[in-house]
Design a protein around this motif. Structure first.
Motif, PDB file in Angstrom:
ATOM      1  N   UNK A   1       0.783  -1.108  -0.066  1.00  0.00           N
ATOM      2  CA  UNK A   1       0.122  -0.138   0.065  1.00  0.00           C
ATOM      3  C   UNK A   1       1.032   1.201   0.140  1.00  0.00           C
ATOM      4  N   UNK A   2       1.704   1.440   0.868  1.00  0.00           N
ATOM      5  CA  UNK A   2       2.678   2.477   0.853  1.00  0.00           C
ATOM      6  C   UNK A   2       3.368   2.668  -0.466  1.00  0.00           C
ATOM      7  N   UNK A   3       4.244   1.806  -0.920  1.00  0.00           N
ATOM      8  CA  UNK A   3       4.806   1.899  -2.170  1.00  0.00           C
ATOM      9  C   UNK A   3       3.823   2.590  -3.266  1.00  0.00           C
ATOM     10  N   UNK A   4       2.615   1.738  -3.322  1.00  0.00           N
ATOM     11  CA  UNK A   4       1.621   2.216  -4.213  1.00  0.00           C
ATOM     12  C   UNK A   4       1.193   3.677  -4.228  1.00  0.00           C
ATOM     13  N   UNK A   5       1.027   4.132  -2.850  1.00  0.00           N
ATOM     14  CA  UNK A   5       0.557   5.433  -2.665  1.00  0.00           C
ATOM     15  C   UNK A   5       1.643   6.378  -3.211  1.00  0.00           C
ATOM     16  N   UNK A   6       2.824   5.925  -2.729  1.00  0.00           N
ATOM     17  CA  UNK A   6       3.985   6.893  -3.072  1.00  0.00           C
ATOM     18  C   UNK A   6       4.432   7.073  -4.534  1.00  0.00           C
ATOM     19  N   UNK A   7       3.833   5.878  -5.486  1.00  0.00           N
ATOM     20  CA  UNK A   7       4.308   6.102  -6.821  1.00  0.00           C
ATOM     21  C   UNK A   7       3.309   6.926  -7.237  1.00  0.00           C
ATOM     22  N   UNK A   8       2.057   6.714  -6.773  1.00  0.00           N
ATOM     23  CA  UNK A   8       0.931   7.573  -7.347  1.00  0.00           C
ATOM     24  C   UNK A   8       0.858   8.938  -7.105  1.00  0.00           C
ATOM     25  N   UNK A   9       1.342   9.579  -5.960  1.00  0.00           N
ATOM     26  CA  UNK A   9       0.998  10.818  -5.711  1.00  0.00           C
ATOM     27  C   UNK A   9       2.227  11.846  -6.340  1.00  0.00           C
ATOM     28  N   UNK A  10       1.625  12.980  -6.564  1.00  0.00           N
ATOM     29  CA  UNK A  10       2.793  13.871  -7.148  1.00  0.00           C
ATOM     30  C   UNK A  10       3.918  14.169  -6.564  1.00  0.00           C
ATOM     31  N   UNK A  11       3.857  14.312  -5.045  1.00  0.00           N
ATOM     32  CA  UNK A  11       4.910  14.653  -4.402  1.00  0.00           C
ATOM     33  C   UNK A  11       5.626  13.361  -3.429  1.00  0.00           C
ATOM     34  N   UNK A  12       5.299  12.100  -4.066  1.00  0.00           N
ATOM     35  CA  UNK A  12       5.727  11.157  -3.431  1.00  0.00           C
ATOM     36  C   UNK A  12       5.168  10.829  -2.052  1.00  0.00           C
ATOM     37  N   UNK A  13       4.016  11.240  -1.502  1.00  0.00           N
ATOM     38  CA  UNK A  13       3.628  11.135  -0.386  1.00  0.00           C
ATOM     39  C   UNK A  13       3.023   9.735  -0.182  1.00  0.00           C
TER      40      UNK A  13
END
Length: 538
Positions: A252-264
């Motif tokens: 989940x965390x890597x997926x959210x990082x990859x899909x957010x513009x600022x890497x959050x």
């Protein structure tokens, strides 16, 4: 490496956060109990207690040592209590037998049958309970999927269970879904083998399923960002397809990082202190009609995966034979591209989630790391504390549990207070429990065991009290102050007796005040007269 979620954008799915005991919760419970008459229950019980360090089937474990009620007994009695409510009994007075299916395995089937038969099905009709046995699948030894054979006979394949995802195929193949549909069943509720609190939240969650018209509803708990619990997320593909599924925490965390513009990545919402992606606890409510239609298309097949541990860094051969497996919570993947409404319901941990799955040794490691231990010990005290808090919310005067760092069980200390057991027959909804409390005080050293239709009016307890109203009778206790030597929980490590070893304590029952009424007896009112209570000394 390629991620299974390439091309998918995560977002927070739709769902309800329910505060137990609130007006919103009471309204949802009323709706949910009306839906309970149209609900079938499914218990996933294919596992032995090996991980716990227990030789038997997990559903035979006692939830707590005060009454020694088993998990299976608690579950069946919870269904029977729902069955007795005015919302479920038909206007004609005819009772509805709420069906329960239990998924067993080669390892657990015979022992489950024995547990049911030796306890007379815990008061249920034999016809209410259906057992479905899952088969094992062959094991693999390497990435090329060579089959593993038994060490002592190379012509016999090694096999292991296929995972709890088999429950969907078994419900389809057994014809149970069609039979339930013909009986007027609208919902199917799935629950796990050792979560003693689940029936406290099921009526409210059924209310959410009905009011939000969810085809699939995951019961969840608040989850801290990056906590080692799967999170529920909605995924939207570049081509417009959507699915709401459980995503394992390490994905989940890597997926959210990859899909957010600022890497959050996965971060806590400052307003709640929790991740917006709630924690999946594998208790599910599905709407029967679309579920049955979907399984007719798929045959109940669920996406499989393999989770090997490799022998060395070449990552070609497995350390020990592994198998393909599937998980029940992956069913919504098959709904991708459909109009199915998939959501979640969040209740706090204290009321809905207290799994027992770790041995004392593994629990101690988690305790030292500051994590929940999920042991038989934590499960017992959480069960008592949950009942105490329900009484507190109902207006009773009961102190909050406290941690005494000096009192350790198997090397672990827990919040401990009054030991309260409210059987399902006392009240299967918050409103029912609340209606029976009109002045009740319980001290921290007290033990209170309540079964059946019992009410309290101006009662003070400082000791142990056991009250049992048999089916059809009522007991009212009023203007009483009960005091005795109570019970004591004494730490005991490395005991020979299996359950004592798992829990890490013995109970010394010094004195207990006892009140009981017989089935069909006239209402029993004890008003200020302590002589009507029997004092049992050990």
């Amino acid at each position: 490496t390629c991620s299974p979620f390439d091309g998918w954008q995560p977002s927070v799915p739709k769902g309800e956060h329910v505060e137990y005991g609130s007006e919103k919760h009471a309204a949802l419970e009323r709706v949910g109990l009306k839906q309970a008459k149209k609900t079938a229950f499914v218990l996933v019980a294919g596992g032995l207690g090996e991980r716990l360090g227990y030789k038997g089937i997990k559903v035979r474990l006692p939830v707590e040592r005060a009454t020694m009620e088993t998990y299976l007994g608690l579950y069946v009695k919870s269904i029977l209590a729902i069955q007795e409510t005015k919302e479920v009994v038909r206007k004609s007075g005819i009772k509805i037998d709420i069906p329960l299916a239990i998924m067993t395995s080669e390892d657990t089937h015979d022992m489950t049958v024995d547990l049911l038969e030796s306890n007379n099905y815990f008061g249920a009709k034999k016809t209410q309970i259906t057992l479905m046995k899952q088969e094992k699948v062959p094991c693999l030894v390497d990435n090329d999927a060579h089959l593993a054979t038994k060490d002592d006979d190379k012509y016999v394949l090694q096999t292991k269970p296929h995972g709890h995802g088999d429950v969907h195929a078994l419900l389809h193949q057994s014809g149970l879904l069609k039979r339930w549909k013909s009986m007027g069943v609208k919902w199917v509720t799935f629950f796990q083998d050792t979560n003693s609190l689940v029936f406290r939240v099921i009526p409210g969650a059924l209310g959410v399923s009905y009011s939000r018209d969810f085809d699939f509803n995951s019961l969840c708990v608040p989850r801290k960002a990056k906590e080692a619990v799967g999170g529920i997320a909605q995924l939207t593909h570049a081509d417009g397809r959507k699915m709401t599924i459980n995503i394992e925490y390490n994905q989940l965390d890597p997926l959210l990082r990859a899909s957010s513009s600022d890497g959050t990545g996965d971060v806590n919402d400052p307003s709640t202190g929790f991740s917006p992606y709630p924690g999946n606890i594998n208790q599910l409510i599905v709407k029967l009609e679309p579920y049955e239609k979907q399984l007719s298309k798929t045959g109940g097949a669920i996406d499989e995966f393999v989770n090997p541990k490799y022998k060395d860094s070449s990552k070609t051969t497995f350390k020990s034979p592994t198998r393909l497996e599937c998980m029940m919570q992956d069913y919504p993947k098959s709904l991708t591209g459909t109009k199915a409404s998939v959501g979640f319901t969040v209740f706090d941990n204290w009321i809905g989630y207290s799994p027992v799955k770790n041995s004392p040794e593994d629990g101690k490691k988690k305790f030292d790391d500051g994590q929940p231990t999920h042991t038989a010990t934590s499960g017992e005290f959480e069960f008592y504390n949950c009942a105490s808090k329900i009484l507190r919310l109902s207006g009773a005067d009961i102190p909050e549990p406290k941690i005494d760092p000096k009192q350790k069980f198997n090397g672990m200390s827990f919040p401990i207070g009054s030991k309260v057991v409210l059987s399902p027959s006392f009240g299967c909804s918050f409103e029912r429990v609340k209606s029976k409390i009109n002045g009740l005080g319980v001290t921290a050293r007290s033990v209170l065991l309540v079964e059946g239709d019992v009410s309290f009016e101006n009662v003070q307890l400082d000791g142990a009290l056991s009250i049992k109203a048999e089916n059809g009778s009522k007991i009212l206790l009023k203007n009483l102050s009960v005091k005795n030597k109570s019970w004591e929980w004494h730490p005991k490590s490395n005991a020979k007796e299996e359950i004592t070893r798992l829990c890490g304590f013995e109970i010394k029952k010094k004195e207990t005040a006892v009140v009981a009424s017989s089935s069909g007896e006239e209402d029993l009112v004890i008003d200020g007269d302590l002589s009507k209570l029997e004092l049992v000394k050990k």
